[in-house]
Design a protein around this motif. Structure first.
Motif, PDB file in Angstrom:
ATOM      1  N   HIS A   1      54.657  39.739  34.315  1.00 46.21           N
ATOM      2  CA  HIS A   1      53.247  39.763  34.714  1.00 46.21           C
ATOM      3  C   HIS A   1      53.108  39.829  36.238  1.00 46.21           C
ATOM      4  CE1 HIS A   1      49.358  37.320  35.242  1.00 46.21           C
ATOM      5  NE2 HIS A   1      48.993  38.498  34.785  1.00 46.21           N
TER       6      HIS A   1
ATOM      7  N   GLU B   1      54.092  44.572  34.231  1.00 45.44           N
ATOM      8  CA  GLU B   1      52.636  44.723  34.286  1.00 45.44           C
ATOM      9  C   GLU B   1      52.210  44.668  35.746  1.00 45.44           C
ATOM     10  OE1 GLU B   1      48.375  43.028  34.156  1.00 45.44           O
ATOM     11  OE2 GLU B   1      50.140  42.247  35.189  1.00 45.44           O
TER      12      GLU B   1
ATOM     13  N   ASP C   1      48.466  45.537  38.487  1.00 44.24           N
ATOM     14  CA  ASP C   1      47.014  45.746  38.545  1.00 44.24           C
ATOM     15  C   ASP C   1      46.688  46.771  39.630  1.00 44.24           C
ATOM     16  OD1 ASP C   1      46.368  43.260  36.839  1.00 44.24           O
ATOM     17  OD2 ASP C   1      47.533  42.420  38.482  1.00 44.24           O
TER      18      ASP C   1
ATOM     19  N   HIS D   1      46.037  42.246  42.696  1.00 46.05           N
ATOM     20  CA  HIS D   1      45.270  41.681  41.572  1.00 46.05           C
ATOM     21  C   HIS D   1      43.786  41.500  41.860  1.00 46.05           C
ATOM     22  CE1 HIS D   1      43.581  38.506  39.001  1.00 46.05           C
ATOM     23  NE2 HIS D   1      44.265  39.125  38.059  1.00 46.05           N
TER      24      HIS D   1
ATOM     25  N   GLU E   1      47.293  48.002  34.600  1.00 44.82           N
ATOM     26  CA  GLU E   1      45.974  47.442  34.313  1.00 44.82           C
ATOM     27  C   GLU E   1      44.991  47.932  35.367  1.00 44.82           C
ATOM     28  OE1 GLU E   1      45.473  43.135  34.147  1.00 44.82           O
ATOM     29  OE2 GLU E   1      43.305  43.446  34.138  1.00 44.82           O
TER      30      GLU E   1
ATOM     31  N   LYS F   1      41.729  47.562  37.264  1.00 46.33           N
ATOM     32  CA  LYS F   1      40.908  46.376  37.554  1.00 46.33           C
ATOM     33  C   LYS F   1      39.455  46.758  37.837  1.00 46.33           C
ATOM     34  CE  LYS F   1      43.076  42.393  37.386  1.00 46.33           C
ATOM     35  NZ  LYS F   1      42.802  41.959  36.012  1.00 46.33           N
TER      36      LYS F   1
END
Ligand code: G3P
Ligand code: MG
Length: 252
Positions: free
Chosen positions: A15, A42, A44, A57, A119, A121
């Motif tokens: 993560h 993973e 962001d 993030h 991911e 955001k």
């Protein structure tokens, strides 16, 4: 591929990289995830003022860099001035906010053949055009690793699907318990990325069309064991090395 897990194994995703022992979402964090042989990584992404895909993030740089302000108000050149490692440990003072392209290049250089979860955001800021930007970058070459796109914003996922993305598109849910709404899961969604509480509270979750379920927020040994015992396809953890050891011990 080195030590690929068997097909039905619960995959372990680092993560934001190996967040427990490296500054999150930096090349050092991804390098460490590769070093421990994590199945997946993973990260962001946000858009800078000059429309560059950057890996961080928060909407603001305040928590994880030496700067202040919103990512969307700064150019890539301005973001690159910031120290993205010292807040975690002085030893990482050379770390910068990476571009997504820089991370892709690292994974290519290291022959990563696992899973990369990007991911997007867009939960707070919409970043108009971010999906197109991503689609264009990801189409410049083929990658030896598998790509999974995810977002808390269902419209972002719809936009990705409309662009003709062929990779996995995961519905990300559960920032708060109430936000989990499986009724919005549409056919093009290939997998569900849910907060651990959703599955553990319900004991069993019937995923539409048997879509793979991956859980985020799995950091303790207890939760890792629970996830490995439930029919969970993957976990996102700050402790990839620990998770890999626990999984290995369980299978022996
Ligand atoms: O993608 C799983 C997880 O990263 C979602 O939460 O806030 O850590 O991006 P967050
Ligand atoms: Mg994330």
């Amino acid at each position: 591929e080195k030590n690929s897990p068997p097909q039905d194994t619960c995959l372990i995703f680092a993560h934001r990289g190996s967040k427990c022992n490296r500054p999150e979402n930096t090349l050092a964090a991804f390098q460490e995830a590769l070093h421990v042989n994590s199945d997946g990584i993973e990260l962001d992404v946000h858009l800078s003022k000059d429309n560059q895909l950057v890996v961080i993030h928060d909407e603001k740089v305040n928590r994880t860099t030496s700067g202040r302000g919103r990512v969307c108000d700064m150019t890539l050149a301005q973001l690159k001035q910031l120290d993205a490692g010292s807040w975690f440990d002085k030893a990482f003072h050379k770390e910068k906010i990476p571009t997504l392209e820089e991370v892709l290049n690292l994974l290519l250089k290291e022959n990563f053949a696992g899973y990369l979860n990007i991911e997007i955001k867009t939960d707070i800021i919409n970043y108009p055009g971010i999906e197109k930007q991503l689609f264009t970058l990801m189409n410049t070459q083929t990658f030896p690793f598998k790509v999974i796109y995810s977002s808390f914003n269902i419209n972002t996922l719809r936009n990705l699907h409309a662009l003709g993305i062929k990779d996995e598109i995961a519905y990300l849910a559960g920032k708060t318990f109430q936000r989990v709404d499986l009724t919005v899961v549409e056919r093009f969604i290939t997998s569900l990325h849910l907060k651990k509480n959703y599955v553990f509270r319900h004991k069993k979750l019937l995923a539409p069309d048997n879509k793979p379920i991956r859980l985020w927020g799995i950091h303790s040994e207890k939760d890792m064991c629970l996830a490995f015992q439930h029919n969970i396809s993957g976990i996102f953890t700050d402790f990839p090395e620990k998770a890999l050891k626990i999984r290995k011990n369980q299978s022996n």
